[in-house]
Design an enzyme around this catalytic site. Structure first.
Site, PDB file in Angstrom:
ATOM      1  N   ASN A   1       0.830  -1.208   0.000  1.00  0.00           N
ATOM      2  CA  ASN A   1       0.000   0.000   0.000  1.00  0.00           C
ATOM      3  C   ASN A   1       0.863   1.255   0.000  1.00  0.00           C
ATOM      4  OD1 ASN A   1      -2.364  -1.487   0.058  1.00  0.00           O
ATOM      5  ND2 ASN A   1      -2.786  -1.136   2.224  1.00  0.00           N
TER       6      ASN A   1
ATOM      7  N   ARG B   1     -10.352  -4.710 -14.455  1.00  0.00           N
ATOM      8  CA  ARG B   1      -9.230  -5.551 -14.035  1.00  0.00           C
ATOM      9  C   ARG B   1      -9.707  -7.001 -14.077  1.00  0.00           C
ATOM     10  NH1 ARG B   1      -5.649  -1.902 -11.537  1.00  0.00           N
ATOM     11  NH2 ARG B   1      -6.642  -0.160 -10.448  1.00  0.00           N
TER      12      ARG B   1
ATOM     13  N   ARG C   1      -4.838   1.661 -13.506  1.00  0.00           N
ATOM     14  CA  ARG C   1      -3.466   1.843 -13.022  1.00  0.00           C
ATOM     15  C   ARG C   1      -2.840   0.534 -12.553  1.00  0.00           C
ATOM     16  NH1 ARG C   1      -3.792   6.059  -9.114  1.00  0.00           N
ATOM     17  NH2 ARG C   1      -3.378   7.587 -10.741  1.00  0.00           N
TER      18      ARG C   1
ATOM     19  N   HIS D   1     -15.118   2.743 -15.490  1.00  0.00           N
ATOM     20  CA  HIS D   1     -15.005   2.009 -14.228  1.00  0.00           C
ATOM     21  C   HIS D   1     -16.301   1.264 -13.908  1.00  0.00           C
ATOM     22  CE1 HIS D   1     -14.272   1.812  -9.705  1.00  0.00           C
ATOM     23  NE2 HIS D   1     -13.163   1.309 -10.205  1.00  0.00           N
TER      24      HIS D   1
ATOM     25  N   TYR E   1     -12.013  -9.918  -1.910  1.00  0.00           N
ATOM     26  CA  TYR E   1     -12.729  -8.657  -1.721  1.00  0.00           C
ATOM     27  C   TYR E   1     -14.202  -8.936  -1.423  1.00  0.00           C
ATOM     28  CZ  TYR E   1      -8.852  -6.387  -4.335  1.00  0.00           C
ATOM     29  OH  TYR E   1      -7.638  -5.930  -4.779  1.00  0.00           O
TER      30      TYR E   1
ATOM     31  N   ARG F   1     -14.189   2.457   4.106  1.00  0.00           N
ATOM     32  CA  ARG F   1     -13.012   1.633   4.352  1.00  0.00           C
ATOM     33  C   ARG F   1     -11.751   2.468   4.533  1.00  0.00           C
ATOM     34  NH1 ARG F   1     -11.255  -1.290  -0.658  1.00  0.00           N
ATOM     35  NH2 ARG F   1      -9.790   0.424  -0.891  1.00  0.00           N
TER      36      ARG F   1
ATOM     37  N   HIS G   1     -14.961  -3.785  -0.225  1.00  0.00           N
ATOM     38  CA  HIS G   1     -14.904  -3.154  -1.539  1.00  0.00           C
ATOM     39  C   HIS G   1     -16.278  -2.770  -2.084  1.00  0.00           C
ATOM     40  CE1 HIS G   1     -13.831  -3.068  -5.967  1.00  0.00           C
ATOM     41  NE2 HIS G   1     -12.832  -2.395  -5.450  1.00  0.00           N
TER      42      HIS G   1
END
Length: 701
Positions: A53, A389, A419, A449, A482, A578, A606
């Site tokens: 992270n 993703r 990214r 997204h 997740y 979160r 998530h």
């Protein structure tokens, strides 16, 4: 947990700085690595996550602030910070975090030793273990090493971001000691091979209770002379460079977006240095050479331990025969609406009712199997899907390719700008194109997204649309790690909206008249503002008014201000955030009706869920979007209402689980720090309760 890290109010009484808030979130992850009740290997995994992270934070957020400093920008952000002041505060907080990381690491090494998991230094190995380590070095490591000398004829080689290197100062035999450093020493670097495991097993027997490991860095250091014959290694220490990893892509001027991103990825390897980590004891002259080469005066971190603790995550997952040191394994259940998934007719089920999915407690296989059935069904005419993703072995990709090869119309919106997944997505885009899929890369200037699948099927009564919308990526690997929710439906209005969404992305259809969904950047912000203001109006009129929202980050100033106004009107606002939260809760006269809690546990939270009481006629939505400016203004995002009464109850039950958590939940204070949540009730751990389907899919909490 380090109790000296609590954030102060900063320079704004109304807003918490986004980056400082992120630091507090990462401390929450670190707290899991320090928690004695968490299984030992899970603690090691959490510490690896903390390290990763921080790597991303440095390479993106801190890199951006450094760029502002270089540009001489002194304008305050809405939290009241100028780039120079913020950078100074972040640097201090990061130094403290790194120190806490390595204190935690040393404690975990001590505890693992008690469990006969030995992370040894080379000199602490037995003679037999050293022999095994030496053999591994000569047989496996040595052939892939490349020593790189630096002198007048050999310029400094490219140092890749976030790779571990060894810096060696060398001298020839009989070199006079009174020579200046630049005349006395030769300098060379060696990249620690990232293709090999960072920890090498030197256990005597694979099933032995005692398992011993040594860092690959240690082995290379011990055998460094084999790389530099004729020279003596005076010092050898590890270092790691972090570069600016943010990509700036001018899509309007790019003839081919795929080629443009490939060029930018190559440039990322030479991004501006942001952070230099050096092992404790690093020779001053070697450090001077690195700082001069990388042109980095500050942001040098001396590390008391192995550089880059990210290896702990993969290590924790690779240790065999130690299930007692992990969370109990569990199998995700198949959604009961679809039976066991074997011979399920997904289209038949969805014609009768909507189905809400809750991952990872319910398997993501239901989504993959749905796409597979659509690919094989001769009555399916078209499949359209967004991909942000995906995993390296995606069953969905395979199904889409097979559908296209079978002659179906398959359209895939691949987001090349996700990214750190750019290269993988480029590869998938080419695979899908070769199979005959129509691959598009979204709208200029916007990341796509949204998470949506649209299946168009020919049936006896005409064409019918089947839709899946979700809060998470179509990634079967992360779906096991997740928490996310998804809706599968054949609702005609949602189906028409899904068609409009794909036409909007792939064609010239602009400003569609959405029937049910909201889409960013067109209508979503307006929907949120309208709903928040409606709750405030209901509260003023004495009607039931409440907002519950669960998401990952809150940093949009307009949304925060609207929530403040709702709070002042008497609306009870419960936020489950979160990570980043720029809103200050519990401020008298401003936000005393707002609570913010963060839950960090076994699975990464998530899901994005938004609930509005609406005077007793409640509405609840799932979405791909957080309450961040980038989600609401610079991305194509999707928010879908839950219309089926049973699914509404189910989703509300899920939210209530999180609100009842008093084990892993932490309450955000007005100062920007977090406090434990003790409501005097029996311990309630939301993720563990969610593993019991009855707690959210059948009965009210």
């Amino acid at each position: 947990m380090d109790n000296n890290h609590t954030a102060h109010r900063g320079t704004s009484p109304y807003y918490i700085n986004r980056d400082l808030s992120w630091i507090e979130f990462n401390y929450r992850v670190l707290e899991e690595a320090q928690e004695p009740e968490t299984p030992l290997l899970e603690r090691a995994k959490f510490l690896g996550i903390v390290s990763r992270n921080l790597d991303e934070f440095m390479s993106v957020r801190v890199a951006g602030i450094r760029n502002q400093l270089k540009a001489g920008i002194t304008k305050k952000d809405f939290s009241g910070y100028t780039p120079p002041v913020l950078y100074k505060r972040l640097s201090k907080r990061i130094e403290k975090m790194v120190a806490a990381e390595y204190r935690t690491y040393r404690e975990l090494v001590r505890l693992m030793a008690k469990e006969s998991l030995m992370l040894n230094r080379y000199e602490d190995l037995s003679a037999t273990q050293q022999k095994a380590a030496d053999d591994y070095f000569h047989d496996v490591i040595f052939p892939v090493l490349t020593p790189m000398a630096v002198d007048l004829s050999r310029p400094f080689p490219l140092v890749h971001s976030q790779n571990v290197y060894l810096a060696a100062l060398l001298e020839r035999d009989n070199t006079p000691e009174d020579l200046p450093d630049e005349e006395r020493y030769y300098f060379a670097i060696v990249q620690v091979p990232s293709i090999l495991p960072r920890l090498v097993s030197v256990s005597q027997r694979s099933h032995s209770k005692k398992q011993s490991y040594v860092l690959i860095d240690e082995l290379i250091c011990h055998h460094i002379q084999t790389l530099f014959s004729g020279h003596k290694a005076v010092t050898v220490h590890a270092f790691r460079l972090t570069r600016d990893a943010d990509l700036e892509i001018n899509e309007e001027e790019a003839d081919d977006l795929l080629e443009e991103i490939e060029k930018k990825l190559r440039k990322r390897r030479r991004g501006a240095p942001v952070r230099l980590e050096v092992q404790k004891g690093f020779h001053p002259y070697a450090l001077q050479l690195l700082q001069e080469e990388f042109e980095i005066e500050d942001a040098v971190y001396e590390i008391d331990g192995p550089i880059d603790l990210g290896f702990l995550s993969s290590f924790a997952g690779s240790v065999k025969n130690r299930d007692a040191l992990r969370y109990p394994s569990r199998l995700s259940t198949y959604p009961p609406e679809f039976g066991d998934g074997g011979d399920t007719d997904y289209f038949g089920v969805l014609k009768e009712r909507d189905v809400l999915l809750h991952h990872p407690f319910e398997t993501f296989d239901a989504v993959s199997d749905f796409v597979e059935q659509a690919a094989e069904d001769p009555n399916v005419m078209a499949i359209k899907m967004t991909l942000y993703r995906v995993s390296s072995k995606s069953a969905i990709i395979r199904s889409l390719a097979e559908a296209a090869e079978a002659g179906k119309q398959v359209t895939v919106v691949v987001e090349l700008k996700a990214r750190f997944d750019e290269e993988r997505n480029i590869s998938w885009a080419r695979t899908l194109e070769q199979a005959g899929c129509h691959v598009v890369y979204g709208l200029v200037g916007l990341k796509t997204h949204a998470k949506a699948i649209l299946v168009v099927r020919r049936e006896e009564d005409g064409l019918r649309r089947y839709v899946h919308v979700g809060t998470g990526n179509y990634n079967d690997a992360t779906a096991k790690l997740y928490t996310d929710v998804g809706l599968m439906t054949s609702n005609p209005s949602i189906g028409e909206d899904a068609s409009e969404l794909f036409n909007h992305i792939t064609g010239y259809s602009s400003h569609p008249d959405w029937k049910e969904i909201s889409v960013a950047p067109d209508t979503m912000m307006g929907t949120f503002v309208t709903n928040i203001r409606r709750e405030a109006d209901h509260a003023k009129a004495g009607l039931p008014a409440r907002i519950i929202a669960k998401f990952n980050s809150l940093s949009n100033q307009q949304i925060i201000d609207e929530l403040y106004e709702a709070s002042k009107a008497g609306v009870k606002v419960d936020l489950i955030v979160r990570g980043v939260c720029c809103l200050r809760p519990a401020v008298p006269g401003l936000s005393e009706n707002i609570t913010v809690r963060s839950i960090v546990d076994r699975y990464l939270e998530h899901s994005r869920i938004y609930y509005f009481e609406n005077g007793g006629d409640s509405e609840i939505f799932l979405s791909s979007a957080d309450w961040m400016t980038r989600n609401l203004t610079r991305r194509v995002e999707l928010m879908c209402p839950i219309l089926d009464p049973s699914c509404k109850d189910t989703l509300l039950n899920i939210v209530k689980l999180y609100l009842k958590d008093n084990v892993k939940a932490r309450i955000l204070t007005s100062s920007g720090g977090y406090e434990s949540f003790d409501n005097g009730e029996e311990p309630f751990r939301s993720q563990f309760r969610a593993e019991d389907l009855r707690s959210w899919k059948s009965t009210l909490v």
